[in-house]
Design an enzyme around this catalytic site. Structure first.
Site, PDB file in Angstrom:
ATOM      1  N   GLY A  40     -35.716 -20.442 -32.959  1.00  0.00           N
ATOM      2  CA  GLY A  40     -37.055 -20.214 -33.523  1.00  0.00           C
ATOM      3  C   GLY A  40     -37.292 -18.727 -33.664  1.00  0.00           C
ATOM      4  CG  ASP A  80     -35.565 -13.580 -35.117  1.00  0.00           C
ATOM      5  OD1 ASP A  80     -36.203 -13.335 -36.156  1.00  0.00           O
ATOM      6  OD2 ASP A  80     -35.003 -14.661 -34.901  1.00  0.00           O
TER       7      ASP A  80
HETATM    8  O1  KDG Z   1     -33.910 -15.831 -37.066  1.00  0.00           O
HETATM    9  C1  KDG Z   1     -33.294 -16.852 -36.336  1.00  0.00           C
HETATM   10  C2  KDG Z   1     -33.988 -18.122 -36.643  1.00  0.00           C
HETATM   11  O2  KDG Z   1     -33.768 -18.382 -37.980  1.00  0.00           O
HETATM   12  C3  KDG Z   1     -33.502 -19.276 -35.859  1.00  0.00           C
HETATM   13  O3  KDG Z   1     -33.637 -19.057 -34.460  1.00  0.00           O
HETATM   14  C4  KDG Z   1     -34.148 -20.571 -36.202  1.00  0.00           C
HETATM   15  O4  KDG Z   1     -36.396 -20.248 -36.750  1.00  0.00           O
HETATM   16  C5  KDG Z   1     -35.311 -20.592 -37.116  1.00  0.00           C
HETATM   17  C6  KDG Z   1     -35.144 -21.025 -38.499  1.00  0.00           C
HETATM   18  O5  KDG Z   1     -36.061 -21.632 -38.998  1.00  0.00           O
HETATM   19  O6  KDG Z   1     -34.125 -20.796 -39.112  1.00  0.00           O
END
Ligand code: KDG
Length: 349
Positions: free
Chosen positions: A69, A292
């Site tokens: 996420g 992130d």
């Molecule tokens: O930036 C990393 C995220 O992409 C991953 O943890 C999962 O939130 C996510 C997604 O929707 O791709």
């Protein structure tokens, strides 16, 4: 130009106080009592399944279970660097939902405002590391609890007391209600003078480039800090190269626009000045989560009032740490790690 002059525009309640900054720098301490988290973020976290090794997933005998996420990754990264962080969102009343809450709480992220949806399930993300530098992702998130996020779920009181609100284009893509929730969070932050950070985080599986551009542009215009890749920046502005794209993003309103370029580093346009930050060369194991990590470290330094070059340098180091480890957030650095990344000799401690 430093964040201290940025903060001069804010109501007194949002100005950094030296004691709070000491606590931030100390790292991994408790959240400052009574102040609330420095960073508040809202979005969807998912259960993550991935093979233990590089290669086609169909040959994996077992899958590792974890948490993904974008927003919660930023919350963890910010927390590891010593800031208080809260993540708000919806999870299902299921084991994956409990895993997400337990994992984030275990990383010191405030999950007190997480809503357990009695009806919809927690979303699932499946990762296949096809090579060390190429990862394929598949979602099972349509109709998920997280996609049912709505403006009523926004933790307005936490946002009003925060030093930064962080949102992403992923949540804006999940549903009309989730999109409205992102705007409601931004409304609350702006009304309270809390800076808004936005990572465009375009996900092709969730919407088309045209849809994304139409919805992300107004969010960019309402943000103070924007993070984007070159591809993402082109959804909302034009420019021949990364510097022009950063300037194009900044021209839409944000005082700080950062274009991330992977192994080429990042460029930024902040208050009209251009900055170029090289990447830290490392061996990539899993590229997911680098953006992130960058955002988390940049924002942690920003909240401390550090100058732009230090924010960018911390972002590049954190991104480098993230890609050296399998998992979206597991490799995120502490403050001590950040310093080690810049060591010129091999370091044994
Ligand atoms: O930036 C990393 C995220 O992409 C991953 O943890 C999962 O939130 C996510 C997604 O929707 O791709």
């Amino acid at each position: 130009m430093s964040a201290l002059s940025e903060d001069d525009r804010q109501p007194a309640g949002n100005r950094p106080d030296p004691a709070g900054d000491e606590r931030l720098l100390a790292g991994n301490g408790p959240d400052p009592v009574g102040e609330g988290p420095h960073l508040v973020t809202i979005g969807e976290s998912l259960a993550r399944l991935e093979g233990p090794a590089v290669g086609p997933l169909r040959h994996a005998r077992t899958l590792d279970l974890g948490v993904a996420g974008a927003e919660s990754n930023v919350a963890i990264g910010f927390r590891r660097l010593g800031g208080g962080a809260a993540w708000a969102g919806r999870v299902g009343d299921d084991e994956f939902g409990r895993l997400i809450q337990m994992t984030l709480a275990g990383q010191g992220v405030d999950v007190g405002r997480v809503i357990v949806d009695p009806v919809a399930p927690t979303a699932l993300l499946i990762k296949e590391r096809r090579t060390g530098r190429l990862t394929r992702v598949q979602y099972y998130r349509s109709g998920s609890a997280g996609s049912r996020l709505s403006p009523q779920d926004v933790p307005e009181d936490l946002i009003r007391r925060a030093r930064v609100l962080h949102v992403t284009g992923i949540t804006a893509a999940l549903s009309d209600d989730a999109h409205a929730a992102v705007h409601a969070a931004v409304d609350t932050a702006r009304a309270a003078g809390v800076p808004v950070s936005l990572d465009l985080n375009f996900r092709r599986a969730l919407w088309t480039p045209a849809e994304a551009g139409a919805r992300l542009r107004p969010l960019v215009m309402r943000s103070d800090v924007v993070f984007a890749t070159e591809v993402e920046a082109r959804l909302v502005t034009g420019g021949a190269d990364a510097s022009a794209l950063a300037a194009g993003l900044a021209a839409l309103g944000p005082r700080e626009a950062i274009v991330k370029r992977g192994v080429l580093g990042a460029v930024a346009c902040c208050d009209g000045d251009l900055y170029d930050e090289p990447a830290v060369p490392v061996e990539t194991v899993d590229p997911v989560g680098a953006g992130d990590a960058f955002a988390a470290a940049y924002l942690a330094e920003r909240v401390l009032g550090r100058p732009i070059p230090e924010r960018l340098s911390a972002g590049a180091s954190a991104g480098a740490f993230a890609v050296t480890v399998q998992g979206d957030w597991e490799g995120l650095p502490s403050r001590e790690d950040l310093i080690l990344m810049r060591a010129t000799d091999d370091v044994v401690r």
